[in-house]
Design an enzyme around this catalytic site. Structure first.
Site, PDB file in Angstrom:
ATOM      1  N   THR A  78      12.500  25.474 -11.750  1.00 26.21           N
ATOM      2  CA  THR A  78      13.181  25.603 -13.033  1.00 26.21           C
ATOM      3  C   THR A  78      14.058  26.849 -13.006  1.00 26.21           C
ATOM      4  OG1 THR A  78      11.566  27.046 -14.122  1.00 26.21           O
ATOM      5  CG2 THR A  78      11.089  24.682 -14.110  1.00 26.21           C
ATOM      6  N   GLU A 138      13.308  42.595  -6.360  1.00 31.10           N
ATOM      7  CA  GLU A 138      13.699  42.300  -4.975  1.00 31.10           C
ATOM      8  C   GLU A 138      14.535  43.434  -4.404  1.00 31.10           C
ATOM      9  OE1 GLU A 138      15.477  38.412  -4.734  1.00 31.10           O
ATOM     10  OE2 GLU A 138      13.695  37.400  -5.476  1.00 31.10           O
ATOM     11  N   ALA A 194      12.020  29.279  -6.543  1.00 28.16           N
ATOM     12  CA  ALA A 194      13.041  29.164  -7.596  1.00 28.16           C
ATOM     13  C   ALA A 194      13.512  30.536  -8.057  1.00 28.16           C
ATOM     14  CB  ALA A 194      12.482  28.354  -8.764  1.00 28.16           C
ATOM     15  N   ARG A 195      12.746  31.166  -8.953  1.00 27.14           N
ATOM     16  CA  ARG A 195      13.087  32.480  -9.486  1.00 27.14           C
ATOM     17  C   ARG A 195      11.824  33.267  -9.744  1.00 27.14           C
ATOM     18  NH1 ARG A 195      17.091  32.543  -7.482  1.00 27.14           N
ATOM     19  NH2 ARG A 195      19.223  32.739  -8.261  1.00 27.14           N
ATOM     20  N   HIS A 201      13.341  35.924   0.034  1.00 30.59           N
ATOM     21  CA  HIS A 201      14.372  35.136  -0.659  1.00 30.59           C
ATOM     22  C   HIS A 201      15.261  34.401   0.357  1.00 30.59           C
ATOM     23  CE1 HIS A 201      16.607  34.948  -4.738  1.00 30.59           C
ATOM     24  NE2 HIS A 201      16.791  33.828  -4.073  1.00 30.59           N
ATOM     25  N   LEU A 202      14.620  33.534   1.126  1.00 26.01           N
ATOM     26  CA  LEU A 202      15.316  32.805   2.188  1.00 26.01           C
ATOM     27  C   LEU A 202      15.624  31.360   1.814  1.00 26.01           C
ATOM     28  CD1 LEU A 202      13.272  34.005   5.321  1.00 26.01           C
ATOM     29  CD2 LEU A 202      15.419  34.923   4.407  1.00 26.01           C
ATOM     30  N   GLY A 203      15.351  30.973   0.573  1.00 22.06           N
ATOM     31  CA  GLY A 203      15.502  29.568   0.190  1.00 22.06           C
ATOM     32  C   GLY A 203      16.851  28.979   0.521  1.00 22.06           C
TER      33      GLY A 203
END
Length: 502
Positions: free
Chosen positions: A206, A264, A234-235, A285-287
């Site tokens: 979301t 981060e 996501a976040r 944070h590699l998404g």
């Protein structure tokens, strides 16, 4: 309708294709990644557009300094580094690239689910340290397990189809996705309180908004199946990090796969305790960090800018989403109609508006009410009001706004502009591609094209006005009101109102 973007600044590192597409589309580009805050504040005043990734913080101060800014593009999905409220207030469009990193984020989610099931990073670390701990890292099969997916947009759907290949049962929730749509990609739609007790794994997909901040919290963990595992690509903040740590320490949560954090990099002591927990698999944070995703989002945001400049439409809108349909060739004349009717009504009223109402009639155009209202507000207020900030500006000024839509074979738009108890009502339609006035105060006026210049007379004789204005292209009466259409406004006139429409 096209946006004029003479110069665009790219302030974060993006694939070179972004600049190439922009320049091929006739947009001048300056590529200046790594600008400091003060440098950006000085530079931004010279640009009509700005493209960023997550590195540049587009604060209210930056937006205010960008006096020419019309468009901010995020090469990626998340826009939490952009002050959306400030952008909207200044009338700046914000867009993102909702498609480009879908596959990469979904694959990263699936990788974390697999790693959680089989303790892969822990086994890897033990081997590197010279330990052979086969019994310590006993895992579980994913086949037959239940995966709860919160958020069934593009990424959630891709996760579902991939994990179904593992034999997982997929259940999910999204307030914007009907159950029958979820069923099309084999997700059983359940309410959140039904998902928590049955899910072996929960993954969230979301946006981070007030309604989703801390969505997975202490109460949720308490209602979950003991030993369940959670994933967040996501976040940071959708899963309450403090609650997650407590659930891990208490054994209610058996593991977590985290790619995003409220801070981060996560340097806060409480966050470090979570990241360093042995049951947490964490990545920085590699998404979206794949070659393919970065190429896609760079190309996508550049093409969206070029399409905006060439008048082909607006995609990926974060602010003023109704503009996506408002600027199409079919709908743009109706937008013009709403704006010009309101401008005429406001000029006839001759007082500051306190209320603006629009009504759209016609099965085909009912949905146009969403953008006809802001267009009417623009027409009523003028000045620096535009389609992006119109509704917010009216609210701030205490102006009441209303919109309605109804069926009917005849397509038309009616606009009322009020000042206290006084009101001017006008109605119009689109003939071909031209917006025309058809009624004033409920009285038919005949079609008067809303182009060029209009003078509005009240209580005057049509013959007298014709003699006064021999240059008039058209004279049309509606009861006591006479509308004169002219190629230009005369230096002097005796009209009640004068309106320049183009």
């Amino acid at each position: 309708m096209a946006l004029v973007l003479e110069r665009v600044l790219i302030s974060d590192s993006v694939d070179p294709s972004c600049r190439q597409i922009l320049e091929s589309g006739g947009v001048a580009v300056d590529y200046r990644p790594g600008l400091g805050k003060e440098e950006l504040l000085v530079a931004i005043k010279d640009y009509d557009g700005l493209i960023v990734r997550s590195g540049t913080k587009v604060t209210a101060e930056v937006i205010r300094a960008g006096s020419r800014l019309k468009l901010i593009g995020r090469a990626g999905v998340g826009v939490d580094n952009i002050d959306l409220e400030a952008a909207t207030a200044q009338g700046v469009i914000v867009m993102n690239t909702p498609v480009g990193n879908t596959i990469s984020a979904a694959e990263h989610t699936c990788a974390l689910i697999s790693a959680l099931a089989r303790n892969l990073p822990q086994g890897y670390a033990a081997m590197k340290a010279g330990r052979w701990d086969r019994k310590k890292f006993m895992g579980l099969e994913l086949q037959g397990k239940t995966l709860g997916i919160v958020g069934l947009g593009r990424i959630g759907r891709e996760v579902a189809t991939r994990m179904q290949a593992y034999g997982m049962r997929t259940v999910g929730y999204d307030p914007l996705v009907p159950a029958e749509v979820a069923a099309q990609f084999n997700v059983e739609f359940l309410e959140l309180e039904q998902i928590w007790p049955i899910a072996d794994f929960v993954t969230v997909h979301t946006p981070l908004i007030p309604q989703t901040r801390g969505l997975v919290n202490d109460a949720v963990f308490a209602s979950c199946k003991p030993g369940m595992r959670v994933v967040n690509v996501a976040r940071g903040g959708i899963i309450d990090e403090g609650a997650l740590l407590r659930a891990l320490e208490g054994g209610q949560c058996g593991g977590a796969g985290l790619d995003v954090y409220t801070q981060e990099p996560p340097t806060d002591s409480a966050l470090r305790a979570l990241v360093e927990h042995p049951a947490v698999i964490c990545t920085p944070h590699l998404g979206a960090s794949t070659t393919e995703a970065q190429l896609k989002v760079a190309m996508e945001i550049a093409q969206q800018f070029v399409d905006a400049v060439q008048g082909k439409g607006l995609a990926g809108l974060v602010t003023a989403p109704y503009l996506a349909s408002a600027l199409s060739p079919a709908s743009h004349p109706w937008l013009q109609l709403g704006q010009r009717l309101a401008k005429l009504a406001a000029a006839m009223l001759q007082k500051p508006p306190t209320k603006v109402c629009v009504s759209v009639q016609g099965e085909r155009i009912k949905s146009y009410a969403a953008f006809v209202l802001p267009a009417a507000i623009v027409g009523s207020l003028g000045g620096e009001t535009n389609l992006v900030n119109a509704v917010g500006r009216a609210k701030k000024m205490g102006i009441v706004t209303e919109r309605s839509a109804k069926d009917g074979s005849a397509e038309s738009v009616s606009v009322e502009v009020w000042s206290g108890e006084e009101v001017v009502r006008v109605e119009g339609a689109v003939l071909g591609c031209t917006p025309v006035l058809t009624r004033v105060g409920g009285v038919e006026s005949g079609p008067v094209p809303l182009v060029g210049y209009l003078l509005v007379f009240e209580g005057r004789n049509l013959v007298d006005i014709a003699q006064e204005l021999p240059e008039a292209i058209q004279l049309q009466s509606a009861g006591s009101v006479i509308i004169a259409r002219l190629p230009s406004l005369p230096a002097t006139h005796k009209a009640k109102a004068a309106v320049a429409l183009d």
